[in-house]
Write a protein that holds these residues in place. Structure first.
Motif, PDB file in Angstrom:
ATOM      1  N   CYS A 176      -4.977   5.760  -0.363  1.00 30.94           N
ATOM      2  CA  CYS A 176      -4.307   4.466  -0.224  1.00 30.94           C
ATOM      3  C   CYS A 176      -4.557   3.622  -1.460  1.00 30.94           C
ATOM      4  CB  CYS A 176      -4.832   3.747   1.020  1.00 30.94           C
ATOM      5  SG  CYS A 176      -4.114   2.105   1.264  1.00 30.94           S
TER       6      CYS A 176
ATOM      7  N   SER B 235       0.834  -1.197   0.000  1.00 34.88           N
ATOM      8  CA  SER B 235       0.000   0.000   0.000  1.00 34.88           C
ATOM      9  C   SER B 235       0.870   1.248   0.000  1.00 34.88           C
ATOM     10  CB  SER B 235      -0.905   0.017   1.236  1.00 34.88           C
ATOM     11  OG  SER B 235      -1.834  -1.045   1.200  1.00 34.88           O
TER      12      SER B 235
ATOM     13  N   THR C 152      -2.932   0.238  -4.072  1.00 36.29           N
ATOM     14  CA  THR C 152      -2.165  -1.007  -4.038  1.00 36.29           C
ATOM     15  C   THR C 152      -1.253  -1.107  -5.253  1.00 36.29           C
ATOM     16  OG1 THR C 152      -3.951  -2.126  -2.846  1.00 36.29           O
ATOM     17  CG2 THR C 152      -2.341  -3.531  -3.976  1.00 36.29           C
TER      18      THR C 152
END
Length: 205
Positions: free
Chosen positions: A46, A39, A48
């Motif tokens: 946030c 992350s 990925t």
């Protein structure tokens, strides 16, 4: 989980529509230190890591951004050439230098005014009434991923909230906040402790 202490400024190199949006972001990190699935907070969002590459000091990573995320974040944030504040997720034992940040945007604010005070910038941000109960003088708030302290708060007649922040020269230089101007949109995340306190008060009432 994050702290709101930015460690690098990245640049969106490319945007690709795959149903969701895929962004490739350049950064001055070592790609070997960027794990697939990790992350990273990108101006307070946030995301990925789904791919990465480059070389030490000149790396890049790719993230997928849903339509929901695009709709709830600052206007024009997801465009080629856009600068982003970057912070990797906390690791066990890392210093908590700012405050607890989740990387979930609560609202988009607007820079209502900007003026120089000494060597610093004083920003006034206008935000929706939905976040007004969570903004307090001397409390913490995250603006484009940066942990900041609220200096003043004023409630508007329509229920919206206006609050003032002081951006010292160092913060302005190592984040994107130094380039903000009146009318610009910013991602806001309220202090998680204020969120839980508001919930406790609602249950107690």
């Amino acid at each position: 989980m994050f702290t709101g202490i930015v460690t690098a400024i990245g640049t969106i190199q490319s945007i690709e529509d795959r149903g969701d949006m895929r962004a490739v972001i350049s950064c001055p990190w070592d790609p070997e230190g960027i794990a697939i699935g990790a992350s990273i907070a990108c101006s307070g969002v946030c995301l990925t890591v789904v791919d990465r590459g480059g070389q030490k000091g000149d790396a890049w990573f790719a993230v997928d951004i849903s339509g929901e995320t695009v709709s709830r974040t600052a206007q024009d944030q997801w465009t080629e050439g856009r600068k982003l504040n970057l912070e990797p997720a906390l690791k066990l034992g890392d210093e908590l230098g700012g405050h607890i940040v989740t990387g979930h945007v609560d609202a988009v604010g607007r820079i209502a005014s900007k003026r120089d005070v000494g060597g610093s910038h004083r920003l006034e941000i206008l935000a929706d009434k939905s976040v007004a109960p969570y903004v307090a003088e001397k409390g913490s708030i995250t603006v484009d991923g940066v942990s900041l302290t609220v200096n003043e708060v004023a409630d508007e007649a329509d229920g919206d909230v206006r609050f003032a922040l002081n951006i010292i020269p160092h913060t302005g230089e190592v984040t994107t906040l130094g380039t903000l101007d009146e009318g610009d949109s910013v991602n806001l995340e309220i202090d998680v402790l204020a969120r839980y306190l508001k919930r406790m008060q609602a249950l107690a009432g």
